[in-house]
Design an enzyme around this catalytic site. Structure first.
Site, PDB file in Angstrom:
ATOM      1  N   TRP A   1       0.825  -1.212   0.000  1.00 22.92           N
ATOM      2  CA  TRP A   1       0.000   0.000   0.000  1.00 22.92           C
ATOM      3  C   TRP A   1       0.855   1.256   0.000  1.00 22.92           C
ATOM      4  O   TRP A   1       0.353   2.361   0.115  1.00 22.92           O
ATOM      5  CB  TRP A   1      -0.959   0.000   1.192  1.00 22.92           C
ATOM      6  CG  TRP A   1      -0.317  -0.326   2.498  1.00 22.92           C
ATOM      7  CD1 TRP A   1       0.284   0.559   3.343  1.00 22.92           C
ATOM      8  CD2 TRP A   1      -0.209  -1.616   3.111  1.00 22.92           C
ATOM      9  NE1 TRP A   1       0.763  -0.094   4.451  1.00 22.92           N
ATOM     10  CE2 TRP A   1       0.469  -1.438   4.337  1.00 22.92           C
ATOM     11  CE3 TRP A   1      -0.613  -2.903   2.739  1.00 22.92           C
ATOM     12  CZ2 TRP A   1       0.756  -2.503   5.197  1.00 22.92           C
ATOM     13  CZ3 TRP A   1      -0.333  -3.949   3.597  1.00 22.92           C
ATOM     14  CH2 TRP A   1       0.338  -3.758   4.799  1.00 22.92           C
ATOM     15  N   ARG A   2       2.169   1.077  -0.115  1.00 26.34           N
ATOM     16  CA  ARG A   2       3.025   2.258  -0.169  1.00 26.34           C
ATOM     17  C   ARG A   2       3.511   2.565  -1.579  1.00 26.34           C
ATOM     18  O   ARG A   2       4.401   3.398  -1.762  1.00 26.34           O
ATOM     19  CB  ARG A   2       4.227   2.078   0.765  1.00 26.34           C
ATOM     20  CG  ARG A   2       3.880   2.271   2.228  1.00 26.34           C
ATOM     21  CD  ARG A   2       5.103   2.156   3.118  1.00 26.34           C
ATOM     22  NE  ARG A   2       4.770   2.443   4.518  1.00 26.34           N
ATOM     23  CZ  ARG A   2       5.617   2.305   5.522  1.00 26.34           C
ATOM     24  NH1 ARG A   2       6.851   1.892   5.291  1.00 26.34           N
ATOM     25  NH2 ARG A   2       5.238   2.586   6.740  1.00 26.34           N
TER      26      ARG A   2
ATOM     27  N   GLU B   1      -5.419   1.083   5.834  1.00 23.60           N
ATOM     28  CA  GLU B   1      -5.560   1.583   7.202  1.00 23.60           C
ATOM     29  C   GLU B   1      -6.683   0.885   7.957  1.00 23.60           C
ATOM     30  O   GLU B   1      -6.555   0.594   9.145  1.00 23.60           O
ATOM     31  CB  GLU B   1      -5.784   3.102   7.206  1.00 23.60           C
ATOM     32  CG  GLU B   1      -4.553   3.913   6.808  1.00 23.60           C
ATOM     33  CD  GLU B   1      -3.379   3.733   7.756  1.00 23.60           C
ATOM     34  OE1 GLU B   1      -3.575   3.265   8.895  1.00 23.60           O
ATOM     35  OE2 GLU B   1      -2.247   4.046   7.354  1.00 23.60           O
TER      36      GLU B   1
ATOM     37  N   GLN C   1      -5.793  -2.732  14.632  1.00 23.05           N
ATOM     38  CA  GLN C   1      -5.643  -3.855  15.579  1.00 23.05           C
ATOM     39  C   GLN C   1      -5.154  -5.134  14.907  1.00 23.05           C
ATOM     40  O   GLN C   1      -5.433  -6.235  15.378  1.00 23.05           O
ATOM     41  CB  GLN C   1      -6.984  -4.125  16.289  1.00 23.05           C
ATOM     42  CG  GLN C   1      -7.502  -2.943  17.058  1.00 23.05           C
ATOM     43  CD  GLN C   1      -6.649  -2.631  18.256  1.00 23.05           C
ATOM     44  OE1 GLN C   1      -6.704  -3.304  19.264  1.00 23.05           O
ATOM     45  NE2 GLN C   1      -5.798  -1.598  18.156  1.00 23.05           N
ATOM     46  N   THR C   2      -4.469  -4.989  13.791  1.00 23.88           N
ATOM     47  CA  THR C   2      -4.052  -6.163  13.030  1.00 23.88           C
ATOM     48  C   THR C   2      -2.621  -5.964  12.529  1.00 23.88           C
ATOM     49  O   THR C   2      -2.260  -4.869  12.095  1.00 23.88           O
ATOM     50  CB  THR C   2      -4.997  -6.386  11.832  1.00 23.88           C
ATOM     51  OG1 THR C   2      -6.342  -6.366  12.314  1.00 23.88           O
ATOM     52  CG2 THR C   2      -4.726  -7.714  11.155  1.00 23.88           C
TER      53      THR C   2
ATOM     54  N   LEU D   1     -10.037 -12.300   8.871  1.00 26.18           N
ATOM     55  CA  LEU D   1      -9.312 -11.095   9.329  1.00 26.18           C
ATOM     56  C   LEU D   1      -9.812 -10.592  10.682  1.00 26.18           C
ATOM     57  O   LEU D   1      -9.100  -9.919  11.401  1.00 26.18           O
ATOM     58  CB  LEU D   1      -9.455  -9.963   8.301  1.00 26.18           C
ATOM     59  CG  LEU D   1      -8.192  -9.368   7.689  1.00 26.18           C
ATOM     60  CD1 LEU D   1      -8.489  -7.990   7.104  1.00 26.18           C
ATOM     61  CD2 LEU D   1      -7.034  -9.281   8.659  1.00 26.18           C
ATOM     62  N   GLY D   2     -11.071 -10.923  11.009  1.00 28.42           N
ATOM     63  CA  GLY D   2     -11.589 -10.494  12.310  1.00 28.42           C
ATOM     64  C   GLY D   2     -12.198  -9.101  12.298  1.00 28.42           C
ATOM     65  O   GLY D   2     -12.098  -8.375  11.303  1.00 28.42           O
ATOM     66  N   TYR D   3     -12.821  -8.723  13.411  1.00 25.37           N
ATOM     67  CA  TYR D   3     -13.505  -7.432  13.504  1.00 25.37           C
ATOM     68  C   TYR D   3     -14.297  -7.163  12.231  1.00 25.37           C
ATOM     69  O   TYR D   3     -14.025  -6.206  11.497  1.00 25.37           O
ATOM     70  CB  TYR D   3     -12.511  -6.307  13.772  1.00 25.37           C
ATOM     71  CG  TYR D   3     -11.987  -6.275  15.185  1.00 25.37           C
ATOM     72  CD1 TYR D   3     -12.770  -6.669  16.257  1.00 25.37           C
ATOM     73  CD2 TYR D   3     -10.703  -5.838  15.470  1.00 25.37           C
ATOM     74  CE1 TYR D   3     -12.298  -6.638  17.557  1.00 25.37           C
ATOM     75  CE2 TYR D   3     -10.206  -5.797  16.757  1.00 25.37           C
ATOM     76  CZ  TYR D   3     -11.017  -6.201  17.796  1.00 25.37           C
ATOM     77  OH  TYR D   3     -10.526  -6.169  19.077  1.00 25.37           O
TER      78      TYR D   3
ATOM     79  N   TYR E   1      -7.826   8.273  14.450  1.00 20.60           N
ATOM     80  CA  TYR E   1      -6.539   7.820  13.914  1.00 20.60           C
ATOM     81  C   TYR E   1      -6.571   7.728  12.394  1.00 20.60           C
ATOM     82  O   TYR E   1      -5.738   8.314  11.692  1.00 20.60           O
ATOM     83  CB  TYR E   1      -6.121   6.451  14.504  1.00 20.60           C
ATOM     84  CG  TYR E   1      -5.073   5.832  13.622  1.00 20.60           C
ATOM     85  CD1 TYR E   1      -3.772   6.310  13.654  1.00 20.60           C
ATOM     86  CD2 TYR E   1      -5.401   4.862  12.671  1.00 20.60           C
ATOM     87  CE1 TYR E   1      -2.803   5.817  12.782  1.00 20.60           C
ATOM     88  CE2 TYR E   1      -4.445   4.375  11.797  1.00 20.60           C
ATOM     89  CZ  TYR E   1      -3.155   4.851  11.866  1.00 20.60           C
ATOM     90  OH  TYR E   1      -2.221   4.386  10.984  1.00 20.60           O
TER      91      TYR E   1
ATOM     92  N   ASP F   1      -1.575   6.246  16.782  1.00 20.56           N
ATOM     93  CA  ASP F   1      -1.953   4.845  16.936  1.00 20.56           C
ATOM     94  C   ASP F   1      -1.106   4.227  18.053  1.00 20.56           C
ATOM     95  O   ASP F   1      -0.407   4.932  18.767  1.00 20.56           O
ATOM     96  CB  ASP F   1      -1.731   4.096  15.618  1.00 20.56           C
ATOM     97  CG  ASP F   1      -0.262   3.956  15.318  1.00 20.56           C
ATOM     98  OD1 ASP F   1       0.518   4.837  15.745  1.00 20.56           O
ATOM     99  OD2 ASP F   1       0.136   2.963  14.696  1.00 20.56           O
TER     100      ASP F   1
ATOM    101  N   THR G   1     -11.351 -11.081  22.222  1.00 18.44           N
ATOM    102  CA  THR G   1     -10.766 -10.040  23.055  1.00 18.44           C
ATOM    103  C   THR G   1     -11.391 -10.030  24.443  1.00 18.44           C
ATOM    104  O   THR G   1     -10.707  -9.869  25.443  1.00 18.44           O
ATOM    105  CB  THR G   1     -10.960  -8.666  22.395  1.00 18.44           C
ATOM    106  OG1 THR G   1     -10.471  -8.745  21.058  1.00 18.44           O
ATOM    107  CG2 THR G   1     -10.200  -7.596  23.147  1.00 18.44           C
TER     108      THR G   1
END
Length: 358
Positions: free
Chosen positions: A34-35, A47, A52-53, A90-92, A130, A148, A312
């Site tokens: 992503w850069r 982002e 949290q990953t 990936l979660g969340y 953030y 962050d 969590t």
DNA sequence: AATACGTGGGC
DNA sequence: TGCCCAAGTAT
């Protein structure tokens, strides 16, 4: 009132720090997918995924995501199952849904034009203080510190900031401090340099203190107290919740239940779970019939088949019960073949249970 | 302000 | 093993 003190830098120190940090970053920045550019859609996707990953986890997901949804327009109109197919594991998971909602805001409310300020970006679903500052600084050059976990740790150590970062109000303290330090000419690079620093020399565990490119600015590193920073009160351990998990065999596979639309693992298909309560279930067969209109037989609790899954804030301790399906009349349930189990969108927990079947 | 919300990795 | 962590946000 207790006076909170931390190291304050002179204007000259700040200038020397910026120069040292960015020179190091220019020569050592990580080569991340992503850069390659500062396209706000690319920065946005990365982002959100990075919340949290860890970076190593995100890389493959990011590449697949951009391939599946190359533009914000593709994401805005993506069907849910295709979206979840790319996100599963990936979660969340609300991140994925919020991300699509944000894409739709961009397309319909902003006519495809990304807002260029953190203040505007924060109006998008799933974008908070953030992420808005990260996108605004990286893609649009706005001078906004992105605070962050890395920034908390790096600046807490450099300046010996004693405030507890677990407290929400501490964020504004760090924001105000870093606002004065961030390089106004290269805010995006500055923010990313802090993250690279925080994941390498100034990592949480086993930091490389004296080799750090900014060791000369590192107050806690120099006096041997860096592992005391950042100050952070401990979270409560996850609550342990015992469940029965039902492996209900059908002629060609298993019976699965669609989880509620809200809450943890929302909407996922999963083997039916029933909380163990103080009042023991007298009969699994009767329980399913009266509560779900699902008829099962030969229900057998196995002492060997247990699955522990820690989130969590909760730890599910699942005792598996094997049974056979007779019939069901409940639209929340569905028969799934063994083959389908392999390619359905499933949570990590369900995949853990699948493994037991093999 | 405090809690809900996933997962995988490190020691 | 159990605990903590990893580029937070929503409520």
């Amino acid at each position: 009132m207790i006076a909170i003190s931390y190291i304050e830098w002179s204007d000259d120190t700040i200038k020397r720090f910026r120069k040292k940090l960015l020179t190091w970053y220019d020569e050592n920045k990580r080569d991340l997918p992503w850069r390659k550019d500062t396209n706000p859609y690319h920065v946005f996707i990365s982002e959100i995924m990075l919340q949290q990953t860890q970076v190593n986890t995100v890389i493959d997901y990011y590449l697949k995501f951009i391939e599946a949804f190359p533009t914000v327009f593709d994401l805005a109109q993506a069907p849910e199952d295709k979206l979840m197919a790319v996100w599963q594991g990936l979660g969340y998971y609300s991140r994925a849904r919020n991300m699509q909602a944000a894409a739709q805001q961009i397309v319909f409310d902003y006519k495809g034009q990304w807002p260029k300020t953190a203040k505007e970006l924060e109006k998008l679903k799933g974008i908070g203080p953030y992420t808005s500052c990260a996108i605004a600084s990286i893609s649009f050059g706005e001078v906004e510190p992105a605070i962050d976990g890395n920034a908390f740790r790096v600046f807490a150590r450099l300046l010996k900031i004693e405030d507890d970062i677990a407290k929400p109000k501490t964020k504004t303290i760090f924001y105000d401090i870093v606002k004065k330090i961030i390089d106004p000419n290269r805010p995006g690079d500055f923010n990313q340099a802090i993250m690279d620093l925080g994941s390498s020399y100034m990592r949480a565990k086993n930091p490389l203190i004296e080799q750090s490119p900014v060791y000369e600015f590192d107050a806690s590193g120099q006096d041997g107290t860096c592992l005391n920073y950042p100050v952070k009160t401990k979270k409560k351990p996850p609550q342990k919740i015992p469940y029965y998990g039902f492996i209900i065999k059908t002629s060609e596979g298993y019976l699965m239940e669609k989880r509620p639309k809200t809450g943890i693992l929302a909407n996922f298909l999963m083997f039916p779970l029933v909380k163990k309560t103080l009042t023991e279930i007298e009969s699994f067969e009767n329980y399913f019939k009266s509560n779900y209109a699902v008829e099962i037989k030969n229900a057998q609790l196995s002492d060997d088949l247990k699955v522990i899954h820690t989130f969590t804030h909760q730890q599910w301790q699942i005792s598996l019960v094997v049974a056979d399906l007779v019939a069901f009349d409940n639209s929340n349930f569905i028969e799934v073949t063994s083959e389908e189990l392999d390619y359905l969108n499933l949570s990590a927990l369900q995949k853990k249970m699948n493994k037991i079947l093999a």
